[in-house]
Motif scaffolding. Structure first.
Motif, mmCIF file in Angstrom:
data_model
loop_
_atom_site.group_PDB
_atom_site.id
_atom_site.type_symbol
_atom_site.label_atom_id
_atom_site.label_comp_id
_atom_site.label_asym_id
_atom_site.label_seq_id
_atom_site.Cartn_x
_atom_site.Cartn_y
_atom_site.Cartn_z
ATOM 1 N N LEU A 69 0.835 -1.201 0.000
ATOM 2 C CA LEU A 69 0.000 0.000 0.000
ATOM 3 C C LEU A 69 0.868 1.248 0.000
ATOM 4 O O LEU A 69 0.544 2.248 -0.641
ATOM 5 C CB LEU A 69 -0.931 -0.005 1.213
ATOM 6 N N LEU B 247 2.099 1.636 -3.459
ATOM 7 C CA LEU B 247 1.012 2.153 -4.300
ATOM 8 C C LEU B 247 0.931 3.672 -4.157
ATOM 9 O O LEU B 247 0.889 4.405 -5.147
ATOM 10 C CB LEU B 247 -0.317 1.517 -3.891
ATOM 11 N N ALA B 248 0.930 4.134 -2.909
ATOM 12 C CA ALA B 248 0.864 5.572 -2.662
ATOM 13 C C ALA B 248 2.080 6.272 -3.269
ATOM 14 O O ALA B 248 1.964 7.345 -3.864
ATOM 15 C CB ALA B 248 0.785 5.846 -1.169
ATOM 16 N N ALA C 260 1.922 10.322 -3.802
ATOM 17 C CA ALA C 260 1.165 10.906 -2.700
ATOM 18 C C ALA C 260 2.114 11.674 -1.792
ATOM 19 O O ALA C 260 3.263 11.295 -1.614
ATOM 20 C CB ALA C 260 0.459 9.805 -1.920
ATOM 21 N N GLN D 256 -0.710 12.828 2.855
ATOM 22 C CA GLN D 256 -1.699 11.926 2.243
ATOM 23 C C GLN D 256 -1.399 10.483 2.608
ATOM 24 O O GLN D 256 -2.309 9.708 2.917
ATOM 25 C CB GLN D 256 -1.685 12.072 0.715
ATOM 26 N N LYS E 211 -4.393 8.754 4.508
ATOM 27 C CA LYS E 211 -5.170 7.868 3.641
ATOM 28 C C LYS E 211 -4.684 6.427 3.668
ATOM 29 O O LYS E 211 -5.405 5.523 3.252
ATOM 30 C CB LYS E 211 -5.158 8.401 2.205
ATOM 31 N N VAL E 212 -3.446 6.206 4.115
ATOM 32 C CA VAL E 212 -2.933 4.835 4.106
ATOM 33 C C VAL E 212 -2.554 4.364 5.510
ATOM 34 O O VAL E 212 -3.156 3.440 6.054
ATOM 35 C CB VAL E 212 -1.712 4.694 3.164
ATOM 36 N N PRO F 54 -5.556 4.760 8.597
ATOM 37 C CA PRO F 54 -6.672 3.789 8.521
ATOM 38 C C PRO F 54 -6.194 2.352 8.644
ATOM 39 O O PRO F 54 -6.890 1.519 9.228
ATOM 40 C CB PRO F 54 -7.304 4.051 7.146
ATOM 41 N N SER F 55 -5.007 2.082 8.113
ATOM 42 C CA SER F 55 -4.512 0.715 8.205
ATOM 43 C C SER F 55 -4.138 0.353 9.648
ATOM 44 O O SER F 55 -4.173 -0.821 10.033
ATOM 45 C CB SER F 55 -3.338 0.531 7.236
#
Lengths: 271, 254
Positions: free
Chosen positions: B150, B153-154, B159, B163, B167-168, B171-172
């Protein structure tokens, strides 16, 4: 091994389009290990990728083809050599690229639709139109009605289709895929092959994907680049002279088998 | 499915009822002095007779727990973020945190009382101290456990660090944050009671101590039961918040 010019002369011109999208010039990677040891992962990879072309990077597991893909994606830096996209040198992630990972790599706290919209959120481009586009993509891959589900409620194949939508949602010009279908069973994989080719046809996106499946590489690609064992370098380019759209019947043609033989010889597993 | 849920609710109640019945039978059969061990019935009666008194003392303890918990979260989560994201801060703060955790809170309580007085502040400080550590440790563990894929990916989407965090990473890490919060909130009850024991004018811990010194064991036990119910209620509230905040996790964190 093979000169870079040899390839640029084949797939691009054969297809009647001359525009070069990306150029890779003697790209190499050396991993330094503690104690003066080092691993030559990648050596002198050179070729050009025509716009809208689909190139399969085929090689044994752990040979360094993934390293090459990650360098192109800007997730790793090359020790030497250059990557040029549309005439500009690349060092770092590129806004027009999309990367599809081996695993679907979804965020389990986001719904399917929110996962697809993630790249747009990062870019600050979530609009009514882009949400519509995300929904269209999900329809295209057969996930209509799953927009508000969570990834944990989907099968592996469905998750990978969501990941594909996420990669396509922002009009990327180059799709980089690292064994994207490796975790799927044979039938799901064949479905995804046709889906990918269909998407390429509709969007004109250029694609580079890594695989260790000979038949997958041949079925999908304009050109298959066969990697040697470590240090990985391109041992052979094979132009696949089958027209698009491709059909599954093609897999049983004599010519397909001959391509498989050729790739097998280049990999050193067939005579 | 529904039957399964009913059984899940019924079995613990059956277990509890069995224990209470055995306890009641034991005190009656052996005519145990209620100062030594009041029967469940004695406790129930004391709880009923002193309902207003217990309620009046519940309030300050509840406040100490909730505010101490919120303080622990408000300071613990940012500290965890700092520790998880900066190697330097990690090296600087982590040993201090562990040293802090190793100090017995009961032993520190009298000193804290000297600093903050007999009011709610000293209880808050102690509740905060006991709840702080699990919040930091669990949150930091969660932030570090963000799946590498993840993060890549960001990264591939370019990102910004902010962010990536919002966003990663965060929340994870949420399941870990809630795991820490659930431990922390039950610990605040212990912290509050320690504070009330060492010096206070009110609260269930204070009432328990007073009733005990007056040999009013049924009331002391009633205060004890109320404290346990308070702890369970707080745990339930955090578990409920977890369900609401993480609708994707069907079975919560346990």
């Amino acid at each position: 091994m093979m000169s870079k010019d040899a390839l640029s002369a084949t797939p691009t011109e054969a297809a009647g389009s001359n525009t070069v999208f990306a150029r890779f010039d003697r790209v190499g990677k050396i991993f330094k290990l503690p104690g003066d040891r080092q691993i030559d992962a990648l050596e002198d990879v050179s070729f050009t990728l025509g716009r809208g072309k689909l190139v399969g990077l085929l090689g044994p597991s752990g040979c360094g083809k993934t390293t090459f893909l990650r360098i192109v994606a800007g997730l790793e830096t090359a020790t030497y050599g250059t990557v040029t996209i549309e005439g500009k040198l690349v060092n770092g992630p590129h806004p027009n690229f999309a990367f599809v990972f081996q695993q679907a790599n979804l965020m389990n706290w986001r719904t399917v639709l929110k996962n697809v919209l993630f790249p747009l959120e990062i870019r600050g481009e979530v609009t009514r139109a882009s949400i519509e586009r995300a929904r269209d993509l999900l329809n295209l891959v057969g996930l209509h009605g799953f927009e508000d589900r969570y990834p944990s409620e989907l099968s592996g194949g469905m998750q990978q289709r969501v990941a594909l939508c996420r990669a396509l949602v922002y009009d990327a010009k180059l799709l980089l895929m690292d064994e994207p279908f490796g975790a799927l069973d044979e039938l799901k994989r064949m479905e995804m092959h046709d889906l990918l080719l269909d998407i390429r046809l509709r969007t004109g996106v250029s694609v580079m994907f890594v695989t260790h499946s000979i038949s997958e590489a041949i079925y999908l690609s304009d050109t298959v680049a066969v990697f040697s064992k470590r240090p990985a370098t391109i041992a052979r380019f094979i132009d696949i002279d089958f027209p698009y759209p491709r059909e599954n019947a093609m897999r049983y043609e004599m010519k397909f088998t001959e391509y498989e033989h050729e790739a097998g010889r280049a990999l050193g597993i067939a005579r | 499915m529904i039957l399964d849920r009913v059984f899940r609710a019924i079995y613990p109640l059956i277990g509890l009822a069995l224990i209470l019945a055995a306890w009641q039978a034991y005190t009656q059969f052996f005519a145990v002095n209620r100062i030594i061990l009041p029967s469940p019935m004695d406790v129930l009666v004391a709880s009923n007779d002193n309902f207003g008194l217990l309620l009046r003392h519940l309030w300050p303890t509840l406040l100490e727990c909730v505010l101490g918990f919120m303080l622990a979260m408000a300071i613990g989560v940012p500290v965890a973020v700092a520790v998880a994201n900066s190697q330097i801060l990690n090296l600087t703060l982590y040993p201090v945190l562990i040293a802090m955790q190793s100090v017995p809170k009961v032993a520190v309580a009298p000193i804290i009382l000297v600093w903050f007085g007999l009011g709610i502040e000293s209880k808050l400080a102690i509740a905060f101290l006991v709840a702080f550590f699990p919040v930091v440790v669990d949150t930091a563990t969660g932030l570090r456990a963000t799946p590498k894929g993840l993060l890549e990916l960001a990264q591939s989407l370019r990102a910004s660090p902010l962010q990536v965090f919002w966003k990663v990473q965060f929340p994870s890490a949420l399941p870990f944050v809630f795991a820490g919060a659930k431990v922390a909130v039950t610990l605040t009850v212990i912290g509050a009671v320690i504070g009330e024991f060492v010096g206070s004018n009110e609260g269930l811990g204070n009432l328990l101590l007073t009733a005990n010194s007056q040999l009013n064991s049924p009331l002391a036990w009633a205060a004890l039961v109320w404290l346990s119910l308070l702890g369970m209620g707080l745990f339930g509230a955090v578990a409920l918040a977890e369900r609401i905040a993480m609708p994707w996790a069907k079975n919560g964190g346990h």
